[in-house]
Enzyme design. Structure first.
Site, PDB file in Angstrom:
ATOM      1  N   GLY A 174      14.477  50.037 -46.707  1.00 19.06           N
ATOM      2  CA  GLY A 174      14.903  49.118 -47.753  1.00 19.06           C
ATOM      3  C   GLY A 174      16.389  48.828 -47.749  1.00 19.06           C
ATOM      4  N   LYS A 175      17.045  49.061 -46.625  1.00 19.32           N
ATOM      5  CA  LYS A 175      18.494  48.891 -46.562  1.00 19.32           C
ATOM      6  C   LYS A 175      18.924  47.436 -46.777  1.00 19.32           C
ATOM      7  CE  LYS A 175      18.048  49.264 -41.524  1.00 19.32           C
ATOM      8  NZ  LYS A 175      16.622  49.714 -41.588  1.00 19.32           N
ATOM      9  N   ASP A 192      23.974  45.750 -43.769  1.00 18.68           N
ATOM     10  CA  ASP A 192      22.751  46.548 -43.719  1.00 18.68           C
ATOM     11  C   ASP A 192      22.592  47.261 -42.376  1.00 18.68           C
ATOM     12  OD1 ASP A 192      22.082  44.428 -42.079  1.00 18.68           O
ATOM     13  OD2 ASP A 192      20.101  44.112 -42.955  1.00 18.68           O
TER      14      ASP A 192
END
Length: 218
Positions: A17-18, A87
């Site tokens: 979920g970065k 991310d």
């Protein structure tokens, strides 16, 4: 809330979920986003079907794409944004390639990586979202990318272990490892706030482990 960092990276294994968390931070704050363009890598679906044959081209494509993207931070920063949130950490290139490449391929790749990565900006803080492989597999299944469906728990476990070993050895950047197995920062605003508040704290270089109790306190 004041973010004391100029360049923050949200990292994690596949399915952690970065990207979602980085976007949430950028939307709440006036942050410039640097997001991994994995969908543009034409070798990625082929790699998951035939890892041995396509490992080197997939890793080289990622490396050059990330280099071009991050090098722009040195020359074309958005001056109307307060900080940068990304991310991915450029050193994930080494982490993944060591797992994916044959020894002679990795030796060649490492030489190229060392040469170009020295010119790239390094983050002031890395937040690593740690999750169990079984949960990561559920996230991967939910997002439904066909070429990811053959990823195994063993592969995820190896990648995550490689991340942790790398962070233990390289202590020149603050790394905050957050145990997120019992958290859902998308559906629970309190979970999101618990992780977000870590970005306000000053951390020294090296690895810092953080977990939360049920009340979401440290």
């Amino acid at each position: 809330m004041k973010i004391p960092y100029n360049y923050i990276v949200i990292e994690g294994c596949i399915g952690a979920g970065k990207t979602t968390f980085a976007k949430m931070i950028a939307e709440e704050f006036n942050a410039e986003m640097v997001l991994e363009q994995f969908a543009d890598n034409p070798f990625l679906p082929k790699f998951y079907e035939d890892p041995v044959h396509y490992a080197l081209p997939v890793e080289m494509h990622f490396l050059m794409e990330r280099y071009q993207q991050l090098s722009r931070l040195l020359t074309a920063r958005d001056m109307f944004k307060d900080f940068v949130v990304g991310d991915y950490f450029i050193d994930k290139c080494i982490i993944f390639s060591k797992n994916n490449l044959l020894p002679d391929e990795f030796k060649l790749y490492s030489t190229v990586f060392d040469t170009i990565s020295s010119f790239l900006p390094k983050p002031d803080l890395i937040v690593y979202l740690y999750n169990e492989p079984e949960i990561l597999l559920k996230h991967i299944a939910q997002r439904g990318r066909s070429y990811e469906q053959n990823i195994t728990a063993e592969y995820l476990s190896n990648i995550q272990e490689s991340y942790l070993n790398y962070f233990k050895r390289n202590t020149n950047i603050p790394v905050v490892l957050v145990q997120t197995s019992s958290m859902d920062f998308v559906k629970s605003h309190n979970d999101y706030l618990a992780i977000r508040e870590l970005l306000e704290q000053p951390f020294g270089n090296g690895l810092h482990r953080v977990s939360f109790n049920q009340e979401r306190g440290l």
